[in-house]
Write a protein that holds these residues in place. Sequence first.
Motif, short mmCIF file in Angstrom:
data_model
loop_
_atom_site.label_atom_id
_atom_site.label_comp_id
_atom_site.label_asym_id
_atom_site.label_seq_id
_atom_site.Cartn_x
_atom_site.Cartn_y
_atom_site.Cartn_z
N VAL A 159 0.35 6.62 49.76
CA VAL A 159 -0.70 5.70 49.30
C VAL A 159 -0.19 4.41 49.86
CG1 VAL A 159 -1.70 4.95 47.15
CG2 VAL A 159 -1.49 7.37 47.53
N VAL A 160 -1.03 3.53 50.23
CA VAL A 160 -0.90 2.36 50.43
C VAL A 160 -1.44 1.55 49.49
CG1 VAL A 160 -0.77 0.23 52.19
CG2 VAL A 160 -0.43 2.48 52.91
N ALA A 161 -0.73 1.01 48.49
CA ALA A 161 -1.22 0.26 47.12
C ALA A 161 -1.21 -1.08 47.34
CB ALA A 161 -0.41 0.65 45.87
N ALA A 162 -2.26 -1.86 47.02
CA ALA A 162 -2.43 -3.24 47.04
C ALA A 162 -1.76 -3.98 45.94
CB ALA A 162 -3.71 -3.55 47.53
N ASN A 163 -1.82 -3.52 44.81
CA ASN A 163 -1.43 -4.18 43.57
C ASN A 163 -0.76 -2.98 42.58
OD1 ASN A 163 -3.42 -2.71 42.30
ND2 ASN A 163 -5.25 -4.12 43.37
N LEU A 164 -0.39 -3.77 41.72
CA LEU A 164 0.47 -3.10 40.95
C LEU A 164 -0.46 -1.69 40.10
CD1 LEU A 164 3.17 -2.38 39.66
CD2 LEU A 164 2.83 -3.95 37.54
N GLU A 165 -1.78 -1.94 39.78
CA GLU A 165 -2.37 -1.18 39.26
C GLU A 165 -2.75 0.26 40.16
OE1 GLU A 165 -6.28 -2.72 38.22
OE2 GLU A 165 -7.14 -0.85 37.73
N GLU A 166 -3.07 -0.04 41.54
CA GLU A 166 -3.06 0.99 42.42
C GLU A 166 -1.70 1.71 42.72
OE1 GLU A 166 -6.29 -1.22 45.31
OE2 GLU A 166 -4.68 -0.08 46.32
N ALA A 167 -0.62 1.18 42.67
CA ALA A 167 0.97 1.79 42.74
C ALA A 167 0.82 2.56 41.51
CB ALA A 167 1.83 0.60 42.68
N GLU A 168 0.85 1.99 40.35
CA GLU A 168 1.06 2.93 38.94
C GLU A 168 -0.01 4.20 38.99
OE1 GLU A 168 2.75 -0.52 36.19
OE2 GLU A 168 0.77 0.23 35.60
N GLN A 169 -1.08 3.79 39.69
CA GLN A 169 -2.25 5.04 39.59
C GLN A 169 -1.52 6.13 40.37
OE1 GLN A 169 -5.89 3.74 40.93
NE2 GLN A 169 -6.91 5.56 40.20
N ALA A 170 -1.06 5.75 41.69
CA ALA A 170 -0.46 6.84 42.56
C ALA A 170 0.83 7.31 41.95
CB ALA A 170 -0.17 5.94 43.97
N ILE A 171 1.49 6.67 41.30
CA ILE A 171 2.80 7.30 40.79
C ILE A 171 2.54 8.40 39.69
CG2 ILE A 171 5.00 6.56 39.55
CD1 ILE A 171 4.81 3.94 41.18
N TYR A 172 1.58 7.81 38.55
CA TYR A 172 1.32 8.50 37.63
C TYR A 172 0.59 9.97 38.36
CZ TYR A 172 2.66 5.84 33.65
OH TYR A 172 3.48 5.14 33.01
N SER A 173 -0.18 9.66 39.23
CA SER A 173 -0.87 10.76 39.86
C SER A 173 0.07 11.89 40.35
CB SER A 173 -1.99 10.51 40.80
OG SER A 173 -2.39 11.30 41.77
N MET A 174 1.14 11.42 41.19
CA MET A 174 2.03 12.29 41.70
C MET A 174 2.90 12.96 40.96
SD MET A 174 3.05 10.31 45.41
CE MET A 174 1.83 9.45 46.70
#
Length: 429
Positions: A159-174
Amino acid sequence: MGKRVLVIGQGGREHALIWKLKQSPQIDRLYAAPGNPGIAALAECINIQPERVEELLAWAKAEAIDLTIVGPEIPLMKGIVDKFTAAGLKIFGPSAAAARLEGSKIFAKNLFKKYHIPTARFEVFTEIDEACSYASSLLGNGSPVVIKADGLAAGKGVVVAANLEEAEQAIYSMMKDKSFGAAGEKVIIEEYLTGEEVSFFAVSDGKEFIPLISAQDHKQVFDNDQGPNTGGMGAYVNPPIFSRQLEEQVKKTVIQPVIDAMQAEGCPYKGVLYAGLMITSEGPKVLEFNARFGDPETQAVMPMIKGDILPLFEAAAGSNLKDYKIDVADGNCICVVLASGGYPGPYEKGLLISGLESLDTETMVFHAGTSLKEGKYYTNGGRVLSVVCCGADIKEARDKVYSEIEKISFEGMHYRSDIGSKALYGGRI
Ligand code: AMP
Ligand code: GLY
């Protein structure tokens, strides 16, 4: 007596491999497991799925197969090469331990770190909070951050995350929701690299390697690299960004060091080494390694190789690659994937494909997701067909492929109209 060769897999990549192998005067019987309707015109299809390693072994033994070539990654991770080798059967591909170069991103990244192979800066995490705080620190300088599941995730684990919200979402999802199962128990957070991507293919016997032909894939579904990632929407060979000098640099700083490293780690790498590279302003860096041929790159690479390809696979499977020379055609070759409406999301199957009979004889069509009923082809997958044309240069190959595609249709068919445009116009069409 002629040789008996088995190719494992069922995609456009395997169709292209079989198309090339079919030209070998040494092969008497060519088999595919399970193959597809396009492959069936060239080889005998055996109804065994690639992950059914024990069944494949029993069949290959019973049929006295001289050489097996593995297309997809799953049987490699499952140890098909170890099992065939232990049974005395010759097989082209890496062992399960060597295939970790693709199967575990953490194994690969740690190897790059230990042996100083250029790659994106990264850290490995097993704890969600620590992963989030590292992601936040990399985002600090305004660029995106990349989150990767450790294991195989059917091409969706990055996942290429543009901001912290997207990064956290990817981390929690995985890590918490286990969206990729055990593959996401550990994650890599890494620096985002910018540049053009190049797929570099080499064939290794564990010690030496032979570079094949480099190619450029087009991963996003829409023109100008827009939309979600797919398995690959098209490719062409010898991308101009990958100069001779860069190629030499990659051989010296990436390919040979990785082969030496795998040997030093006790898991020599035999088979195709597919380096996914980003050509950054600081030079080429490794995004990932794959333990197999690329799809769709192979569809554009195979037509560029002159002569019999069987000796290359045999030499690599048998540790005597040193004196092998590969003869490459002039010009360029381009592959454009025709996909089902909705792909890479949900799509309909069973739609009639028309126009294939009107293509010029030198145009190649490699099937990926088709079915055959009463002499007619129907759609049966997300990536349906690859249309492949060669030309004196990329422009000629590209003009040709797009005029050929106009003859083909099925309901919902879509494809990228800018494959190869980076080679011609340095980017946008
Ligand atoms: P991978 O499976 O690691 O090759 O990642 C799949 C795709 O994600 C790559 O082909 C790139 O398009 C993108 N990607 C992966 N890692 C990075 C990175 N560090 N920077 C930018 N893009 C990346
Ligand atoms: N072309 C992308 C892949 O084969 O993984």
